[in-house]
Design a protein around this motif. Structure first.
Motif, PDB file in Angstrom:
ATOM      1  N   THR A  75      -9.847   1.514   4.065  1.00  0.00           N
ATOM      2  CA  THR A  75      -8.522   1.978   4.448  1.00  0.00           C
ATOM      3  C   THR A  75      -7.929   1.012   5.470  1.00  0.00           C
ATOM      4  O   THR A  75      -8.655   0.463   6.313  1.00  0.00           O
ATOM      5  CB  THR A  75      -8.571   3.398   5.041  1.00  0.00           C
TER       6      THR A  75
ATOM      7  N   LEU B 229       2.883  -0.051   6.415  1.00  0.00           N
ATOM      8  CA  LEU B 229       2.062  -0.085   5.208  1.00  0.00           C
ATOM      9  C   LEU B 229       0.762   0.651   5.467  1.00  0.00           C
ATOM     10  O   LEU B 229       0.096   0.420   6.485  1.00  0.00           O
ATOM     11  CB  LEU B 229       1.762  -1.534   4.800  1.00  0.00           C
ATOM     12  N   ASN B 230       0.377   1.538   4.547  1.00  0.00           N
ATOM     13  CA  ASN B 230      -0.888   2.258   4.625  1.00  0.00           C
ATOM     14  C   ASN B 230      -1.512   2.298   3.238  1.00  0.00           C
ATOM     15  O   ASN B 230      -0.806   2.437   2.229  1.00  0.00           O
ATOM     16  CB  ASN B 230      -0.675   3.689   5.136  1.00  0.00           C
ATOM     17  N   ALA B 231      -2.844   2.190   3.192  1.00  0.00           N
ATOM     18  CA  ALA B 231      -3.516   2.160   1.902  1.00  0.00           C
ATOM     19  C   ALA B 231      -4.948   2.656   2.050  1.00  0.00           C
ATOM     20  O   ALA B 231      -5.559   2.546   3.125  1.00  0.00           O
ATOM     21  CB  ALA B 231      -3.511   0.750   1.311  1.00  0.00           C
TER      22      ALA B 231
ATOM     23  N   LYS C 181      -8.118  -2.144  10.052  1.00  0.00           N
ATOM     24  CA  LYS C 181      -8.826  -1.934   8.795  1.00  0.00           C
ATOM     25  C   LYS C 181     -10.173  -1.305   9.088  1.00  0.00           C
ATOM     26  O   LYS C 181     -10.855  -1.695  10.043  1.00  0.00           O
ATOM     27  CB  LYS C 181      -9.025  -3.264   8.062  1.00  0.00           C
TER      28      LYS C 181
ATOM     29  N   SER D  77      -2.768   1.859  -7.236  1.00  0.00           N
ATOM     30  CA  SER D  77      -3.347   0.520  -7.226  1.00  0.00           C
ATOM     31  C   SER D  77      -4.643   0.498  -8.024  1.00  0.00           C
ATOM     32  O   SER D  77      -5.495   1.374  -7.870  1.00  0.00           O
ATOM     33  CB  SER D  77      -3.637   0.072  -5.788  1.00  0.00           C
TER      34      SER D  77
ATOM     35  N   GLY E 265      -3.981  -0.061   7.617  1.00  0.00           N
ATOM     36  CA  GLY E 265      -2.589   0.267   7.900  1.00  0.00           C
ATOM     37  C   GLY E 265      -2.015  -0.725   8.892  1.00  0.00           C
ATOM     38  O   GLY E 265      -2.740  -1.375   9.646  1.00  0.00           O
TER      39      GLY E 265
ATOM     40  N   SER F 242      -1.357   3.503  -2.074  1.00  0.00           N
ATOM     41  CA  SER F 242      -0.741   2.850  -0.926  1.00  0.00           C
ATOM     42  C   SER F 242       0.711   3.276  -0.788  1.00  0.00           C
ATOM     43  O   SER F 242       1.360   3.674  -1.766  1.00  0.00           O
ATOM     44  CB  SER F 242      -0.831   1.317  -1.050  1.00  0.00           C
ATOM     45  N   SER F 243       1.198   3.206   0.422  1.00  0.00           N
ATOM     46  CA  SER F 243       2.588   3.555   0.713  1.00  0.00           C
ATOM     47  C   SER F 243       3.208   2.464   1.557  1.00  0.00           C
ATOM     48  O   SER F 243       2.553   1.840   2.397  1.00  0.00           O
ATOM     49  CB  SER F 243       2.682   4.898   1.442  1.00  0.00           C
TER      50      SER F 243
END
Length: 421
Positions: free
Chosen positions: A188, A212-214, A175, A275, A190, A238-239
């Motif tokens: 950010t 997970l990434n955001a 993070k 989000s 992931g 996010s993905s």
């Protein structure tokens, strides 16, 4: 009923003019899931000490968590231990956390069918982080970074369709938060979760990866209303992606009635979420209230998968072969809401004795679209729970309403008492 037992025999120790020791202890109990007679509950005991100087502080604490669940959807016990270190100076802070967990016997997920169970699990994790304060053009900036590594293992498992377990279970994530002037933050993070699927005799039959990434943009608004009154809305993207493959054969599933020469398949899922969220904090005297919630909307989903199998050829099975594409649902339009609220009060008993009572409520709601809901209803149609019979339909409705209310109220609720010296 939630009960806390607490005791202490510490006080602030002033070693010199610029060095003081400030111990604290913290006790927390709560429900993860609540059902009449088969609840999931946990309690945590923590103890720590803060070494303060004119130039910063050094903080060391440790905690032990014990969880026990007799819930219909989750059965098992959990032990968790962690140790935290923090060193803070004028322009930087360095943090580290070392933790480990164990499942002393068996963890069952979904008590009906299908049922998954894992036996004698354990794992550990390391969290390393730092905060760095610096100035650009006379403006304050802060860069915060965290790196998280973890792994877990299980002795054996029953994955319903075959006897096996996750193995080489590992997590790598991080993070980064960049704090800007005028209350803006860019956050950010992931993570990548990977595991192999093995038989109980340690033969590999598959693998899976979850990623997970955001990224979020936030803006804090401060108001001169109390000691602190702030609102912090945020917007993000996010993905989430999942992929997995498996191949189970008569050679690695050696029990006599296993019907297949082989059966295997693969799956790939990819989700995109918009989000929205908000953080609200209010502090006045010893009272503090905090609420943080986030909403995800799935606006893009791609899914593909296939499977193939061949039966054994003997007096029981005909040796036939089949291969098909999986009919996976489109999850566009799925809504996810999650939030946490905390209310606490710090009592002014003595300058070296400050109890804080805190009540916390967590909530998570998933609303599936019709296509996805029908898919899960069909896939897990054999899963059922048993309810207690009642004398009349009216009494049944009244009892169910009351049980649902208590379940919603107590699930995700905890209460804690912390004492600072």
């Amino acid at each position: 009923m939630l009960i806390i037992f607490m005791g202490a025999a510490f006080s602030e120790i002033k070693a010199s003019q610029d060095l003081t020791f400030s111990p604290y202890i913290d006790s927390l109990v709560g429900f993860l899931l609540f059902d009449e007679g088969n609840s999931s509950y946990f309690h945590t005991e923590s103890i720590g000490i803060n070494f303060k100087t004119d130039h910063g502080h050094v903080k060391i604490d440790g905690s032990y968590l014990k969880g026990k669940s007799d819930n219909n959807e989750l059965l098992g016990d959990l032990n968790f231990v962690s140790v935290n270190f923090e060193i803070s100076r004028k322009f930087y802070t360095i943090r580290s956390c070392f933790s480990s967990f164990s499942i002393p016997d068996e963890l069952k997920i979904l008590g009906g069918k299908p049922r998954f169970s894992l036996k004698n699990g354990n794992g550990n994790s390391v969290n390393l982080g730092t905060d760095l304060d610096f100035y650009i053009f006379e403006n304050d900036f802060r860069l915060s970074a965290n790196l998280i590594l973890g792994n877990a293992s299980f002795e054996e498992g029953d994955l319903y369709y075959f006897y096996g377990k996750p193995d080489d279970f590992s997590f790598l994530g991080g993070k980064i938060k960049f704090s800007l002037p005028l209350g803006f933050d860019i956050l950010t993070f992931g993570g990548n979760l990977h595991c192999n699927i093995d038989t109980n005799s340690e033969e590999k039959v598959g693998n899976s990866t979850l990623s997970l990434n955001a990224i979020f943009l936030t803006k804090e608004f401060l108001f001169d209303f109390a000691d602190k009154f702030s609102i912090k809305p945020f917007l993000g993207f996010s993905s989430l992606s999942f992929s997995g493959t498996t191949l189970v054969t008569s050679e690695n599933q050696r029990y006599f009635l296993f019907p297949y020469k082989f059966i295997g398949g693969s799956i790939d899922e990819d989700f995109r979420f918009l989000s929205l969220g908000n953080s609200f904090e209010f502090k006045k005297g010893g009272f503090q209230f905090y609420i943080d919630f986030i909403y995800f909307f799935c606006f893009q989903n791609s899914a593909s998968g296939n499977y193939s199998y061949k039966y054994k050829k003997n007096i029981f099975f005909d040796g036939s072969f089949n291969s098909e594409e999986l009919d996976l649902p489109n999850a566009i339009g799925t809504h996810i809401f999650a939030g946490i609220a905390e209310a606490s009060y710090k009592f002014s008993v003595h300058k070296n004795f400050s109890p804080t009572l805190k009540l916390t409520k967590m909530l998570a709601v998933v609303i599936l679209n019709d296509e996805t809901k029908d898919f899960f209803d069909t896939t897990f149609s054999s899963y059922s729970t048993v309810s207690n019979p009642s004398n009349t339909h009216a009494n049944e409705d009244s009892s169910e309403t009351w049980q649902n209310f208590k379940r919603a109220l107590l699930s995700g609720t905890s209460i804690s008492l912390r004492i600072d010296f």
